[in-house]
Write a protein that holds these residues in place. Structure first.
Motif, PDB file in Angstrom:
ATOM      1  N   PRO A 442      36.466  -0.277 134.300  1.00  0.00           N
ATOM      2  CA  PRO A 442      34.899  -0.626 134.531  1.00  0.00           C
ATOM      3  C   PRO A 442      34.146   0.475 133.982  1.00  0.00           C
ATOM      4  O   PRO A 442      33.014   0.001 133.484  1.00  0.00           O
ATOM      5  CB  PRO A 442      34.700  -0.797 135.875  1.00  0.00           C
ATOM      6  N   LEU A 443      34.371   1.956 133.871  1.00  0.00           N
ATOM      7  CA  LEU A 443      33.523   2.716 133.695  1.00  0.00           C
ATOM      8  C   LEU A 443      33.569   2.955 131.926  1.00  0.00           C
ATOM      9  O   LEU A 443      32.820   3.850 131.246  1.00  0.00           O
ATOM     10  CB  LEU A 443      33.705   4.118 134.117  1.00  0.00           C
ATOM     11  N   GLU A 444      34.579   2.573 131.501  1.00  0.00           N
ATOM     12  CA  GLU A 444      34.801   2.593 129.795  1.00  0.00           C
ATOM     13  C   GLU A 444      35.428   1.494 129.353  1.00  0.00           C
ATOM     14  O   GLU A 444      36.698   1.343 129.101  1.00  0.00           O
ATOM     15  CB  GLU A 444      35.995   3.890 129.732  1.00  0.00           C
ATOM     16  N   PRO A 445      34.757   0.284 129.591  1.00  0.00           N
ATOM     17  CA  PRO A 445      35.312  -0.972 129.198  1.00  0.00           C
ATOM     18  C   PRO A 445      35.545  -1.312 127.864  1.00  0.00           C
ATOM     19  O   PRO A 445      36.076  -2.226 127.382  1.00  0.00           O
ATOM     20  CB  PRO A 445      34.201  -1.779 129.717  1.00  0.00           C
ATOM     21  N   ALA A 446      35.217  -0.386 126.904  1.00  0.00           N
ATOM     22  CA  ALA A 446      35.542  -0.755 125.467  1.00  0.00           C
ATOM     23  C   ALA A 446      36.743  -0.238 125.235  1.00  0.00           C
ATOM     24  O   ALA A 446      37.248   0.892 125.398  1.00  0.00           O
ATOM     25  CB  ALA A 446      34.441   0.070 124.517  1.00  0.00           C
ATOM     26  N   MET A 447      37.590  -1.079 124.632  1.00  0.00           N
ATOM     27  CA  MET A 447      39.108  -0.966 124.293  1.00  0.00           C
ATOM     28  C   MET A 447      39.324  -0.253 123.162  1.00  0.00           C
ATOM     29  O   MET A 447      38.889  -0.566 121.971  1.00  0.00           O
ATOM     30  CB  MET A 447      39.858  -2.203 124.293  1.00  0.00           C
ATOM     31  N   PRO A 448      40.068   0.992 122.885  1.00  0.00           N
ATOM     32  CA  PRO A 448      40.265   1.679 121.822  1.00  0.00           C
ATOM     33  C   PRO A 448      41.045   0.769 120.785  1.00  0.00           C
ATOM     34  O   PRO A 448      41.911   0.060 121.242  1.00  0.00           O
ATOM     35  CB  PRO A 448      41.071   2.822 122.130  1.00  0.00           C
ATOM     36  N   VAL A 449      40.849   0.790 119.625  1.00  0.00           N
ATOM     37  CA  VAL A 449      41.616  -0.025 118.584  1.00  0.00           C
ATOM     38  C   VAL A 449      43.081   0.293 118.537  1.00  0.00           C
ATOM     39  O   VAL A 449      43.662  -0.512 118.372  1.00  0.00           O
ATOM     40  CB  VAL A 449      40.649   0.382 117.051  1.00  0.00           C
ATOM     41  N   GLU A 450      43.407   1.448 118.706  1.00  0.00           N
ATOM     42  CA  GLU A 450      44.793   1.812 118.776  1.00  0.00           C
ATOM     43  C   GLU A 450      45.559   1.078 119.912  1.00  0.00           C
ATOM     44  O   GLU A 450      46.613   0.202 119.722  1.00  0.00           O
ATOM     45  CB  GLU A 450      45.173   3.302 118.822  1.00  0.00           C
ATOM     46  N   ALA A 451      44.796   1.186 121.198  1.00  0.00           N
ATOM     47  CA  ALA A 451      45.386   0.501 122.311  1.00  0.00           C
ATOM     48  C   ALA A 451      45.683  -1.136 121.923  1.00  0.00           C
ATOM     49  O   ALA A 451      46.698  -1.602 122.341  1.00  0.00           O
ATOM     50  CB  ALA A 451      44.610   0.549 123.432  1.00  0.00           C
ATOM     51  N   ALA A 452      44.498  -1.544 121.401  1.00  0.00           N
ATOM     52  CA  ALA A 452      44.619  -3.202 120.877  1.00  0.00           C
ATOM     53  C   ALA A 452      45.881  -3.459 119.768  1.00  0.00           C
ATOM     54  O   ALA A 452      46.616  -4.300 120.014  1.00  0.00           O
ATOM     55  CB  ALA A 452      43.380  -3.543 120.360  1.00  0.00           C
ATOM     56  N   ARG A 453      46.063  -2.356 118.923  1.00  0.00           N
ATOM     57  CA  ARG A 453      47.092  -2.536 117.996  1.00  0.00           C
ATOM     58  C   ARG A 453      48.370  -2.519 118.689  1.00  0.00           C
ATOM     59  O   ARG A 453      49.204  -3.355 118.492  1.00  0.00           O
ATOM     60  CB  ARG A 453      47.188  -1.426 117.036  1.00  0.00           C
ATOM     61  N   ARG A 454      48.516  -1.583 119.739  1.00  0.00           N
ATOM     62  CA  ARG A 454      49.796  -1.684 120.290  1.00  0.00           C
ATOM     63  C   ARG A 454      49.941  -2.940 121.324  1.00  0.00           C
ATOM     64  O   ARG A 454      51.055  -3.475 121.361  1.00  0.00           O
ATOM     65  CB  ARG A 454      49.992  -0.249 121.156  1.00  0.00           C
ATOM     66  N   GLU A 455      49.140  -3.376 121.944  1.00  0.00           N
ATOM     67  CA  GLU A 455      49.053  -4.645 122.825  1.00  0.00           C
ATOM     68  C   GLU A 455      49.438  -5.800 121.915  1.00  0.00           C
ATOM     69  O   GLU A 455      50.268  -6.591 122.438  1.00  0.00           O
ATOM     70  CB  GLU A 455      47.742  -4.986 123.433  1.00  0.00           C
ATOM     71  N   LEU A 456      48.979  -6.022 120.684  1.00  0.00           N
ATOM     72  CA  LEU A 456      49.148  -7.030 120.021  1.00  0.00           C
ATOM     73  C   LEU A 456      50.599  -6.927 119.227  1.00  0.00           C
ATOM     74  O   LEU A 456      50.789  -7.926 118.492  1.00  0.00           O
ATOM     75  CB  LEU A 456      47.974  -7.487 119.047  1.00  0.00           C
ATOM     76  N   GLY A 457      51.030  -5.861 118.988  1.00  0.00           N
ATOM     77  CA  GLY A 457      52.144  -5.589 118.256  1.00  0.00           C
ATOM     78  C   GLY A 457      52.062  -5.489 116.777  1.00  0.00           C
ATOM     79  O   GLY A 457      52.760  -6.063 115.811  1.00  0.00           O
ATOM     80  N   LEU A 458      50.856  -4.977 116.380  1.00  0.00           N
ATOM     81  CA  LEU A 458      50.207  -5.012 114.763  1.00  0.00           C
ATOM     82  C   LEU A 458      50.762  -3.923 114.252  1.00  0.00           C
ATOM     83  O   LEU A 458      50.535  -2.559 114.773  1.00  0.00           O
ATOM     84  CB  LEU A 458      48.879  -5.499 114.454  1.00  0.00           C
ATOM     85  N   PRO A 459      51.107  -3.863 112.948  1.00  0.00           N
ATOM     86  CA  PRO A 459      51.643  -2.777 112.102  1.00  0.00           C
ATOM     87  C   PRO A 459      50.601  -1.931 111.592  1.00  0.00           C
ATOM     88  O   PRO A 459      50.884  -0.945 111.166  1.00  0.00           O
ATOM     89  CB  PRO A 459      52.250  -3.235 111.069  1.00  0.00           C
ATOM     90  N   ASP A 460      49.342  -2.440 111.621  1.00  0.00           N
ATOM     91  CA  ASP A 460      48.131  -1.636 111.113  1.00  0.00           C
ATOM     92  C   ASP A 460      46.886  -1.734 111.828  1.00  0.00           C
ATOM     93  O   ASP A 460      46.707  -2.920 112.201  1.00  0.00           O
ATOM     94  CB  ASP A 460      47.866  -2.116 109.544  1.00  0.00           C
TER      95      ASP A 460
END
Length: 601
Positions: A442-460
């Protein structure tokens, strides 16, 4: 130029027919001429009545040389099927026909030879019925001509029939990627390595760099029909002089770099041929795969239905839609037979892991395949970029081109292309992932792009950025979901700071006061992102809009002004005044003239 191959039972007059049409001797070996038996591939050419040049690839008919026959027929678009009038349809006639059926050959001319020795009618009737049934020629039966190579009877009619045959062949694309299957290699003193083959499409020029088994080679010289050429376009018989390369083997291929996928694993859809049962592939574990002039041992794994994974013993340059011939090598000659044809559906299949992975893969391929054309229900249609993306979900443009499925629309992110359904599902998953991240942080709600990439299993990471859209935004390498309120304790502490600043807008609270209220770095960062406070420096926070108010106050001072003058006008300390003025400089509200003075912008 046009190129056709012969086919038919041993000693039915294939080489005699080629000799009579061209005046050239297709049997190159002394043993062939001594025994009257074609053992190796032979080559000859002539001009048709229309003036079109026609080259023949003469193949052996004996069952022991079926592999050689396949090497000659594999790359060519049409076949002259030879049956002797005095013997009629024979076992090797059937074997060759099954091979043509498996290879997908649909352009065929029936020639009944030795018509001076027997009535050709029965042989024409039976042979044409079998050819029509197996090759499924649309729009009517296979054309037939009766001839005698010994007397010359029927040869003029045959030449006219050949003209009609080649006139109906599809036009090759001179701009297509080159794949020249090598069917003969030799060394010439002073020139070096020379390879020959049938070029089905594309263009080869002197000086071109091609790949041979993945290694670059340079074209030093070219010949076609014994004439030196600077450039040759398919369809053509061609001899290529390679610079600085040892003798390759039959079955290797010269290919355009980036135009084909070298692969040892392919997923295929099997099409039984001849008298094989139609309900399933029924393949042995080990078999021989023929494509072009190549014969490669492979291991077959049945996935489900007619879908099979082939593990090849060596890499082969393939594309989607390539037709393979599957052959049982057998323990003795009597067992060697053509089993099936197979259409290549994937040249880069993922590894199969876990129980039931094969059945899941077969179901995926079945779902991805478009509906076949009514006139060819057993042939897959539309093996294009859309199909490849349905199978792989994400691919680079270069990979699609190497699969023979060049994309026709821009990618979703740079060179990346995506299946539309998968792309929309990824958008939904990203929104969910960003929401869950904000709830956990809640204090840092913006998700890092790299964390999103790993979460979705994307290569780039670029794919993540391309997925961001309302209600998501991208800022500073982070994905921001809809602005959530501050946690209760933090919101209360921020309200107390806001009340204190309302009375003294430029007297930022000390670090001790912030700590007393429970506002550490994370809490302050959250308040700034929420728009509740304005950060002007490390640990220095004011009310939102305080920078504009400060610029208004400073604009009333005599210009330029010093830090001390600004501090007194704002009623604050040097601890706050210095970072506030630097913030105003960055925002363009003030301009620094030298080490001491500023003025309002």
């Amino acid at each position: 130029m046009h190129v056709v191959a012969t086919a038919g039972h041993v000693d039915h007059g294939k080489s005699t027919l080629v000799r009579a049409l061209t005046g050239m001797e297709p049997d190159r070996l002394d043993e062939e001429r001594r025994r009257g038996l074609t053992i190796e591939l032979g080559y000859a050419w002539t001009s048709l009545p229309s003036g079109e040049p026609l080259a023949f690839v003469d193949v052996p008919g004996h069952e022991r040389f079926l592999g050689t026959m396949l090497a000659g027929v594999g790359p060519v678009p049409a076949v002259v099927f030879v049956v002797a009038a005095d013997e009629g349809w024979m076992p090797q006639s059937e074997e060759h026909l099954v091979a043509l059926e498996a290879l997908g050959v649909r352009h065929c001319l029936l020639v009944v030879t030795r018509s001076d020795l027997a009535d050709p009618g029965p042989a024409i009737e039976r042979s044409r019925a079998r050819l029509d049934e197996a090759l499924g020629k649309p729009g009517g039966g296979v054309a037939a001509v009766a001839v005698s190579g010994r007397t010359g009877q029927g040869l003029d009619e045959l030449r006219r029939a050949l003209d009609r045959l080649v006139a109906g062949l599809p036009r090759p694309d001179p701009g297509a990627a080159v794949r020249l299957w090598i069917d003969r290699t030799f060394s010439v003193t002073g020139s070096g390595t020379v390879v020959t083959g049938t070029l089905p499409a594309g263009t080869v020029s002197v000086g071109d760099e091609l790949l041979l088994d993945g290694e670059p080679v340079r074209v030093r010289g070219l010949e076609s029909l014994k004439r030196a050429r600077d450039t040759v376009s398919g369809v053509a018989r061609v001899a290529v002089n390679l610079r600085g390369h040892d003798l390759p083997e039959r079955g290797q291929a010269l290919v355009t770099p980036g135009g084909w996928t070298y692969t040892e694993s392919v997923d295929v859809r099997v099409a039984p041929v001849g008298k094989q049962p139609q309900e399933g592939p029924g393949l042995p574990r080990r078999l021989t795969v023929h494509v072009g002039s190549a014969a490669v041992t492979a291991e077959a794994r049945h996935l489900g239905g007619r879908f099979v994974r082939l593990r090849l013993d060596r890499p082969v340059p393939l594309r989607l839609g390539d037709v393979l011939l599957l052959r049982d090598p057998g323990r003795d000659r009597s067992e060697v037979r053509v089993l099936a044809g197979a259409d290549v559906l994937d040249v880069r299949p993922r590894a199969l892991r876990g129980r039931g992975a094969g059945r899941e893969r077969a179901a995926q391929l079945e779902t991805a395949l478009p509906k076949p054309a009514p006139e060819a229900p057993d042939k897959p249609a539309g093996l294009d970029a859309a199909f490849a993306l349905r199978v792989h979900r994400l691919l680079r443009a270069a990979d699609l081109r190497a699969m023979g499925a060049a994309p026709e629309v821009p990618g979703v992110a740079g060179e990346w292309h995506a299946d539309p359904d998968y792309w929309e599902e990824s958008r939904r998953r990203l929104s969910e992932a960003a929401r869950r991240y904000a709830e956990r942080n809640p204090l840092e709600p913006a998700m890092p792009v790299e964390a999103a990439r790993r979460e979705l299993g994307l290569p780039d990471r670029r794919l993540v950025a391309a997925l961001v859209g309302p209600p998501l935004t991208l800022a500073g390498g982070r994905i921001v979901a809809r602005q959530a309120g501050l946690p209760g304790p933090v919101a209360l502490a921020v309200e107390r700071v806001q009340r204190e600043l309302a009375a003294r807008p430029f007297q930022a609270p000390e670090a001790g006061r912030l700590a007393e209220l429970g506002l550490g770095p994370k809490e302050l960062a959250a308040a700034v992102r929420a728009g509740s406070l304005l950060r002007v420096g490390e640990g220095i926070v004011l009310l939102p809009g305080a920078d504009g108010r400060a610029a208004e106050v400073l604009s009333r001072l005599p210009q330029p002004f010093t830090v001390s003058q600004a501090r007194r006008a704002l009623g604050t300390t040097r601890r706050v005044a210095v970072p506030l003025l630097e913030h105003l400089d960055r925002a363009g509200l003030t301009e620094r003239l030298d080490e001491v003075r500023r003025r309002c912008g």
